[in-house]
Design a protein around this motif. Structure first.
Motif, mmCIF file in Angstrom:
data_model
loop_
_atom_site.group_PDB
_atom_site.id
_atom_site.type_symbol
_atom_site.label_atom_id
_atom_site.label_comp_id
_atom_site.label_asym_id
_atom_site.label_seq_id
_atom_site.Cartn_x
_atom_site.Cartn_y
_atom_site.Cartn_z
ATOM 1 N N CYS A 150 0.818 -1.216 0.000
ATOM 2 C CA CYS A 150 0.000 0.000 0.000
ATOM 3 C C CYS A 150 0.846 1.258 0.000
ATOM 4 C CB CYS A 150 -0.940 0.003 1.211
ATOM 5 S SG CYS A 150 -2.205 -1.288 1.135
ATOM 6 N N TYR A 166 -7.889 -1.110 -4.893
ATOM 7 C CA TYR A 166 -8.941 -1.972 -4.356
ATOM 8 C C TYR A 166 -8.485 -3.434 -4.267
ATOM 9 C CZ TYR A 166 -12.516 1.691 -4.552
ATOM 10 O OH TYR A 166 -13.251 2.816 -4.326
ATOM 11 N N SER A 167 -7.771 -3.912 -5.276
ATOM 12 C CA SER A 167 -7.362 -5.317 -5.274
ATOM 13 C C SER A 167 -6.348 -5.606 -4.165
ATOM 14 C CB SER A 167 -6.766 -5.689 -6.637
ATOM 15 O OG SER A 167 -5.583 -4.949 -6.896
ATOM 16 N N GLN A 168 -5.487 -4.625 -3.858
ATOM 17 C CA GLN A 168 -4.530 -4.779 -2.772
ATOM 18 C C GLN A 168 -5.165 -4.510 -1.404
ATOM 19 O OE1 GLN A 168 -1.465 -5.849 -2.994
ATOM 20 N NE2 GLN A 168 -1.222 -5.859 -5.218
ATOM 21 N N GLN A 169 -6.447 -4.128 -1.414
ATOM 22 C CA GLN A 169 -7.188 -3.815 -0.182
ATOM 23 C C GLN A 169 -6.525 -2.679 0.601
ATOM 24 O OE1 GLN A 169 -7.723 -7.457 2.018
ATOM 25 N NE2 GLN A 169 -9.153 -8.305 0.524
ATOM 26 N N CYS A 170 -5.917 -1.757 -0.150
ATOM 27 C CA CYS A 170 -5.348 -0.571 0.496
ATOM 28 C C CYS A 170 -6.457 0.369 0.954
ATOM 29 C CB CYS A 170 -4.403 0.144 -0.473
ATOM 30 S SG CYS A 170 -2.985 -0.867 -0.963
ATOM 31 N N PRO A 222 -10.579 -0.114 1.553
ATOM 32 C CA PRO A 222 -11.705 -1.051 1.467
ATOM 33 C C PRO A 222 -12.897 -0.396 0.776
ATOM 34 C CG PRO A 222 -11.532 -0.170 3.687
ATOM 35 C CD PRO A 222 -10.336 0.345 2.940
ATOM 36 N N GLN A 223 -13.619 -1.192 0.037
ATOM 37 C CA GLN A 223 -14.845 -0.684 -0.564
ATOM 38 C C GLN A 223 -15.901 -0.446 0.520
ATOM 39 O OE1 GLN A 223 -16.180 -3.075 -3.831
ATOM 40 N NE2 GLN A 223 -14.270 -2.886 -4.961
#
Length: 269
Positions: A34, A114-118, A120-121
């Motif tokens: 991140c 988003y894919s790295q979850q840096c 969150p949605q």
């Protein structure tokens, strides 16, 4: 002859141990993904896309997040979906063109975040949808991209200013139920000018950080090379000493060889 084996093994073990000590800091020093999910090159790509826009182009209408009392992290979290929608809906260019590659780079940046979850949605089971902070904006494409630049710059500051993880919990801040507002072109223009001023200060800070970072990288590389060269010399010297000790022991253990060498030396004298 059995006494030679432990000395040889000990020499090789010391060399291997020193190489492990060298590689261990390099393996452990890599920060999380991140921190590098957005770089200065992404912001420069966005600036190039802004520079390629018409200064007096037709206005576009899009939805964006109004800052109000949102903290920096909650504002970024709410604005990222709007940025993705804005780029995919209003900035379409011919495939293979320069602007097309810029847009692909920016949309890929957000998908990677988003894919790295840096970031969150938004989880509507835990927090309200920040749709109440949405506003309908009429502005030029250049002004819209400056808003995107402001959000991504704040995200860049969030992930690089501290080593601790960012708290993206926004349950309390998204409870504002105020009605959405609609901004006209004249209203946005004044805020856009003030945002450009703040971005100029950020660019100066980015340049200063880049210069300092480049200097530190050069010093680190030079120090690392010096350490590796020194370590290599020590290992080579140690291995040569071990080989010499190994050879000496072998010579001493051959019956009569040591006596013959002394006789030859006496004859030479």
């Amino acid at each position: 002859m059995n006494l030679l084996v432990p000395a040889d093994i000990l020499c090789k073990t010391k060399c291997l141990y020193m190489m492990v000590l060298l590689c261990l800091p390099l393996a452990m020093g890599e920060p999380g993904p991140c921190r590098h999910s957005i770089t200065r090159n992404h912001l420069l790509t966005l600036r190039r896309l802004i520079d390629n826009q018409l200064q007096n182009g037709c206005s576009i209408t899009y939805t964006f997040i109004e800052r109000r009392n949102l903290s920096k992290c909650c504002y970024v979290k709410a604005a990222l979906p709007c940025i993705l929608e804005l780029l995919t809906s209003h900035f379409r260019y011919t495939r293979g063109s320069e602007n097309h590659s810029y847009v692909l780079s920016l949309t890929g940046l957000i998908h990677n975040i988003y894919s790295q979850q840096c970031v969150p949605q938004i989880n509507e089971e835990l927090e309200d949808d920040p749709v109440s902070f949405g506003m309908s904006v009429h502005s030029t494409p250049s002004e819209a991209l400056w808003r995107v630049h402001g959000v991504l710059s704040e995200y860049w500051e969030l992930v690089t200013s501290s080593d601790s993880p960012v708290d993206w919990s926004c349950e309390q801040e998204y409870t504002d139920t105020a009605r959405p507002t609609e901004l006209s072109l004249t209203t946005v223009s004044s805020s856009w000018e003030s945002e450009k001023v703040s971005q100029t200060g950020l660019d100066v800070a980015l340049d200063r950080d880049l210069t300092f970072g480049f200097t530190m990288i050069v010093l680190s590389v030079c120090g690392g090379l010096l350490f590796i060269i020194t370590l290599y010399c020590l290992i080579t010297h140690k291995m040569s000493h071990c080989e010499y000790h190994h050879t000496s022991l072998q010579v001493n253990q051959i019956p009569g060889l040591h006596t013959e060498i002394q006789d030859l030396e006496m004859q030479g004298q």
